[in-house]
Design a protein around this motif. Structure first.
Motif, PDB file in Angstrom:
ATOM      1  N   ALA A 368       0.835  -1.200   0.000  1.00  0.00           N
ATOM      2  CA  ALA A 368       0.000   0.000   0.000  1.00  0.00           C
ATOM      3  C   ALA A 368       0.867   1.245   0.000  1.00  0.00           C
ATOM      4  O   ALA A 368       2.061   1.213   0.324  1.00  0.00           O
ATOM      5  CB  ALA A 368      -0.933  -0.004   1.211  1.00  0.00           C
ATOM      6  N   ALA A 369       0.253   2.376  -0.361  1.00  0.00           N
ATOM      7  CA  ALA A 369       0.913   3.679  -0.320  1.00  0.00           C
ATOM      8  C   ALA A 369      -0.172   4.754  -0.354  1.00  0.00           C
ATOM      9  O   ALA A 369      -1.294   4.511  -0.811  1.00  0.00           O
ATOM     10  CB  ALA A 369       1.880   3.844  -1.488  1.00  0.00           C
ATOM     11  N   THR A 370       0.160   5.948   0.136  1.00  0.00           N
ATOM     12  CA  THR A 370      -0.791   7.061   0.143  1.00  0.00           C
ATOM     13  C   THR A 370      -0.088   8.327  -0.322  1.00  0.00           C
ATOM     14  O   THR A 370       1.002   8.656   0.178  1.00  0.00           O
ATOM     15  CB  THR A 370      -1.361   7.295   1.556  1.00  0.00           C
ATOM     16  OG1 THR A 370      -1.998   6.109   2.020  1.00  0.00           O
ATOM     17  CG2 THR A 370      -2.374   8.434   1.546  1.00  0.00           C
ATOM     18  N   VAL A 371      -0.685   9.018  -1.290  1.00  0.00           N
ATOM     19  CA  VAL A 371      -0.168  10.311  -1.736  1.00  0.00           C
ATOM     20  C   VAL A 371      -1.166  11.386  -1.329  1.00  0.00           C
ATOM     21  O   VAL A 371      -2.361  11.139  -1.180  1.00  0.00           O
ATOM     22  CB  VAL A 371       0.077  10.348  -3.262  1.00  0.00           C
ATOM     23  CG1 VAL A 371       1.182   9.395  -3.645  1.00  0.00           C
ATOM     24  CG2 VAL A 371      -1.196  10.022  -4.027  1.00  0.00           C
ATOM     25  N   ALA A 433      -4.933  10.156  -2.085  1.00  0.00           N
ATOM     26  CA  ALA A 433      -5.249   8.913  -2.802  1.00  0.00           C
ATOM     27  C   ALA A 433      -4.573   7.769  -2.059  1.00  0.00           C
ATOM     28  O   ALA A 433      -3.351   7.790  -1.857  1.00  0.00           O
ATOM     29  CB  ALA A 433      -4.752   8.976  -4.240  1.00  0.00           C
ATOM     30  N   HIS A 434      -5.359   6.802  -1.640  1.00  0.00           N
ATOM     31  CA  HIS A 434      -4.844   5.679  -0.856  1.00  0.00           C
ATOM     32  C   HIS A 434      -4.851   4.416  -1.719  1.00  0.00           C
ATOM     33  O   HIS A 434      -5.900   3.858  -2.010  1.00  0.00           O
ATOM     34  CB  HIS A 434      -5.686   5.475   0.396  1.00  0.00           C
ATOM     35  CG  HIS A 434      -5.171   4.405   1.312  1.00  0.00           C
ATOM     36  ND1 HIS A 434      -3.832   4.041   1.361  1.00  0.00           N
ATOM     37  CD2 HIS A 434      -5.801   3.612   2.215  1.00  0.00           C
ATOM     38  CE1 HIS A 434      -3.673   3.083   2.240  1.00  0.00           C
ATOM     39  NE2 HIS A 434      -4.849   2.793   2.766  1.00  0.00           N
ATOM     40  N   PHE A 435      -3.659   3.998  -2.137  1.00  0.00           N
ATOM     41  CA  PHE A 435      -3.507   2.756  -2.895  1.00  0.00           C
ATOM     42  C   PHE A 435      -3.453   1.603  -1.888  1.00  0.00           C
ATOM     43  O   PHE A 435      -2.475   1.450  -1.163  1.00  0.00           O
ATOM     44  CB  PHE A 435      -2.230   2.785  -3.725  1.00  0.00           C
ATOM     45  CG  PHE A 435      -2.212   3.824  -4.813  1.00  0.00           C
ATOM     46  CD1 PHE A 435      -2.517   3.485  -6.118  1.00  0.00           C
ATOM     47  CD2 PHE A 435      -1.882   5.136  -4.530  1.00  0.00           C
ATOM     48  CE1 PHE A 435      -2.495   4.434  -7.124  1.00  0.00           C
ATOM     49  CE2 PHE A 435      -1.851   6.102  -5.526  1.00  0.00           C
ATOM     50  CZ  PHE A 435      -2.172   5.746  -6.827  1.00  0.00           C
ATOM     51  N   ARG A 436      -4.497   0.792  -1.866  1.00  0.00           N
ATOM     52  CA  ARG A 436      -4.591  -0.242  -0.839  1.00  0.00           C
ATOM     53  C   ARG A 436      -4.108  -1.616  -1.296  1.00  0.00           C
ATOM     54  O   ARG A 436      -3.672  -2.416  -0.480  1.00  0.00           O
ATOM     55  CB  ARG A 436      -6.046  -0.362  -0.363  1.00  0.00           C
ATOM     56  CG  ARG A 436      -6.559   0.869   0.361  1.00  0.00           C
ATOM     57  CD  ARG A 436      -8.036   0.722   0.709  1.00  0.00           C
ATOM     58  NE  ARG A 436      -8.520   1.827   1.519  1.00  0.00           N
ATOM     59  CZ  ARG A 436      -8.915   3.008   1.026  1.00  0.00           C
ATOM     60  NH1 ARG A 436      -8.878   3.209  -0.279  1.00  0.00           N
ATOM     61  NH2 ARG A 436      -9.330   3.970   1.833  1.00  0.00           N
TER      62      ARG A 436
END
Length: 816
Positions: A368-371, A433-436
């Protein structure tokens, strides 16, 4: 007299600046002081009035009003009227959706204060004097408390105060240019009216040619005089207006200089420091908090920059409506370009990665990552939510991106679920934006350089998006790169990949070319990194002591020096850290240290935090320490020859020496040779079978943890409770650790049936005939009596072999 007046003005300026700082510092109060400050406000004087009129309130001479003198009521009434007027002006200047609500609220407060204090204005003065004096006292007490704790406000508080002070100055300057612009617009509108009047007079003069000479003689003089007056006024007003325009442009120029300076401080210092803290957090450093504060600053910047941009465009529109000779239009064009550059730099720099992807990235594994866009809410980007795309790129592609060179949008791998829409969260005011559920399906590696391994190759995840603001007036294409990631395909690569990431996080410099790091660092720098990593993995404040660091230096540099100062100027290269094996070993310094971390993290963390594990001690040091202690004294040290191993060293009589007994109580006079013994190292697999505390409990010959702590006092809270009795006709089995040489023989059991979970490892030469296994023929033992896994079977096979040996009635069961 002139000098005196100038000096007075200068001093009053200093006093005003000092007063202005009161509200800014009051907002930094915490705890009880903050509650005391908040309790000063209410219906009698709303805190919103204090906030929005802070400069004006602190600029008035409230102390000059004598509250007990009724004649001062006139002065108090004037202050009340001025306060109400300032509130009304503040309300009128509010625009936009948020401004509409604030306009209504401030207008309500103006009416409320007017009706409350109109008949008793001295009470208003009394109220405000009490507020200002109390705020000043609370701020002074907080400052004194900070001073008594080791000096004035720390650098962080001072820097934040400086930033907040600069924002207040920019807000005032922006409000002043707004007022000047409104005044200029009003003057220009009046000028146009007068200009139209002049045209009307000229038309009337022209029409006189059609009338009689007598009528013309009567009307022409007055019209000529009127025209002359209007033209004189127009000429004078045109010059004045041109001066106003130039003055306003200069003020905008000054504001842009200050905005750029403020933006540089926030983006190039505060944001860079936050990113650096985020990078060190990857090594176990403190959490990188403070992003919400950064967002509030960036939003204030965006608001002020946008206001100035709109003002400049309105000024340019006024010039287009009424062109006047001069360089003003060219100047405004340049100002518009400058302010657009500033807002562009702000938007592109505040597109950041709030939560980094894992820096050791395994293929076919979810991550996961969050921008986050720090100014997204303020610029209303969420009205048309942008989409963010993630791709993985190589080090060379990252270099090209930072040089604005085309990379043809090619990636070095394939990431699944790599598109995400930015969402606006109203409760927090964040746009992110949360890439889960991303997953790296495959990776394309480049040609490696020299001795570089696949676990030294660095990639980065590129996040990019595009959005517009101001009704598509400005379009931004934003990009941001993650911290370097190392891609692995198997868990066995994790150790070396972690080393690459650790070195990069610790020693990368801001603004570097991706992803260059120094090849050598001085030993104290590496010590700081190792200590940070170790404390983070242990979740403890107990890190590496100076003695521990000396031990690590001895191992890293193959040195025998015991003085830490001698190592401070020594440098360690990347090759020494994790390319070259330690002398006489088949593993690197980092692999050994990481093995210690893994062992401690999984099984021995409580014992380290209790101070029960000495750990970083070599065999000779352990022997020197234990030989001066009573028999049965032991310590725990990490294995020198095995990754992730820990051994027990203890002092005791040699049980095979003539006249010695298997276990000799402390203080006995029995003859025998005292030796320091080292048990075969335990590993993670061993502790998954039986815990360290239980193993120490099993060994009755271990009495005192070095230097003199009874072992039960240290380890008893970790002992496994005794097994319950048989259930359903079955007796539960129990594993016990036994070291045969230090166990009293059971007469009912032959020596051959003794179960030895671990074999002894004496630290000094001793007779070989232990009566258990011939030590010189055991291929599992190295010269130090410890495992040498490279030359023998693996641990699992060895355990299987041990478990096949006869047990000393350890498992007795009832027939079913």
């Amino acid at each position: 007299m002139l000098l005196s007046r100038a000096t007075s003005n200068l001093l009053s300026g200093y006093r005003a600046e000092e007063r202005m700082a009161v509200w800014i510092q009051a907002q930094q109060l915490q705890g009880d002081a903050l509650h005391q400050m908040q309790s000063l406000y209410g219906q009698h004087f709303p805190i919103e009035v204090r906030h929005y009129l802070a400069q004006w309130i602190e600029g008035q001479l409230w102390d000059s009003v004598e509250l007990e003198n009724p004649q001062e009521e006139v002065k108090a009434k004037r202050l009340l009227d001025n306060l109400v007027q300032e509130l009304q002006k503040k309300a009128e200047h509010q625009v936009g959706e948020d401004g509409f609500l604030l306009k209504i609220k401030l207008g309500h407060y103006a009416s409320q204060l007017k009706s409350t204090y109109d008949r008793c204005p001295l009470e208003l003065v009394r109220c405000i004097k009490h507020i200002l004096h109390t705020e000043k006292r609370l701020v002074q007490e907080a400052t004194n408390a900070s001073s008594s704790g080791g000096g004035t406000m720390d650098s962080l508080s001072q820097r934040h105060q400086q930033i907040n002070q600069a924002f207040e100055e920019l807000r005032v300057a922006t409000q002043e240019t707004e007022n000047e612009l409104r005044k200029l617009q009003h003057n220009q509108e009046y000028f146009i009216i007068q200009y139209q009047e002049n045209l009307r007079i000229q038309a009337q003069l022209s029409s006189l040619s059609a009338v009689t000479a007598e009528e013309r003689a009567q009307r022409e003089p007055s019209l000529q005089a009127k025209r002359a007056t209007v033209e004189t006024w127009l000429t004078r007003e045109a010059n004045t207006m041109q001066k106003y325009r130039l003055d306003l442009a200069e003020k905008h120029q000054q504001s842009l200089v200050q905005l750029r300076k403020q933006q540089t401080m926030i983006l190039d210092e505060e944001l860079i420091q936050w990113k650096r803290r985020q990078q060190l957090a990857g090594n176990g450093g403190p959490s990188e908090g403070g992003l919400d504060v950064l967002q509030s600053w960036c939003e204030k910047l965006a608001d002020l920059i946008w206001q100035n941009r709109q003002q400049i465009q309105r000024a340019k529109h006024l010039i287009q409506q009424l062109p006047l000779p001069g360089p003003i239009e060219e100047l405004l064009t340049k100002l518009n370009a400058d302010v657009t550059d500033i807002i562009s730099a702000l938007v592109t720099s505040t597109f950041i990665i709030e939560k980094q992807p894992p820096q050791v990235l395994k293929t076919q594994t979810k991550f996961a990552a969050t921008v986050r866009l720090l100014v997204g809410g303020k610029l209303n980007v969420h009205m048309n939510p942008p989409q963010v795309k993630a791709i993985i790129v190589s080090e060379q592609q990252a270099k090209a991106l930072l040089k604005n060179e085309s990379t043809n949008n090619t990636s070095s791998g394939e990431i699944l679920n790599n598109n995400c829409v930015m969402e606006y969260h109203r409760t927090t005011g964040t746009l992110s934006a949360h890439f889960r559920n991303m997953s790296l399906k495959r990776i394309k590696r480049s040609d490696r350089r020299g001795a570089e391994s696949v676990t030294e190759e660095k990639f980065t995840v590129l996040f990019e998006s595009q959005f517009s603001v101001g009704g598509n007036e400005l379009v931004f294409h934003v990009k941001t790169l993650s911290l370097p990631v190392v891609v692995i395909v198997h868990g066995s690569q994790d150790n070396n990949a972690t080393a690459t990431v650790l070195w990069d996080n610790a020693f990368a410099e801001p603004g570097r070319v991706p992803f260059i790091v120094p090849d050598k660092v001085i030993w104290p720098q590496l010590c700081e990194t190792l200590d940070m990593k170790y404390k983070a993995e242990m979740h403890s404040a107990r890190g590496l002591s100076d003695d521990n660091l000396v031990f690590l230096a001895q191992k890293a540099f193959s040195s025998t020096s015991v003085n830490l100062e001698e190592y401070r100027s020594m440098t360690m290269s990347w090759s020494q850290f994790n390319r070259e094996s330690l002398p006489g070993r088949n593993f690197t310094f980092w692999q050994w240290f990481d093995g210690v971390i893994e062992l401690m993290k999984k099984h021995l963390k409580p014992h380290w935090n209790d101070g029960a594990i000495m750990g970083f001690v070599n065999k000779q040091q352990a022997q020197d320490m234990l030989m001066s202690k009573p028999n049965g004294t032991f310590l725990l040290r990490f294995s020198d020859s095995e990754i992730g191993g820990i051994t027990i060293a203890w002092v005791a009589e040699n049980p095979n020496k003539a006249g010695a007994v298997a276990h000799q109580p402390t203080g006995s006079k029995a003859e025998g040779e005292r030796l320091v013994w080292n048990l075969m190292p335990y590993t993670t697999k061993d502790f998954s079978i039986r815990s360290l505390a239980d193993r120490i409990s099993d060994l009755n010959h271990l009495l005192y943890l070095y230097p003199d702590r009874p072992k039960d006092e240290v380890f008893s809270k970790y002992y496994t409770p005794p097994l319950s009795k048989a259930v359903g006709g079955y007796v539960k089995p129990q594993i016990k650790q036994v070291v045969p040489e230090f166990t009293t023989p059971n007469p009912e059991t032959s020596p051959g049936n003794t179960y030895m979970d671990q074999s002894p490892s004496p630290s000094v030469p001793h007779p070989n005939n232990f009566g258990i296994f011939p030590p010189i023929s055991d291929p599992m033992m190295d010269a130090e009596g410890e495992f040498d896994l490279e030359d023998t079977m693996d641990v699992a096979r060895h355990v299987e072999e041990l478990l096949r040996r006869p047990m000393a009635n350890q498992w007795d069961s009832q027939p079913s």
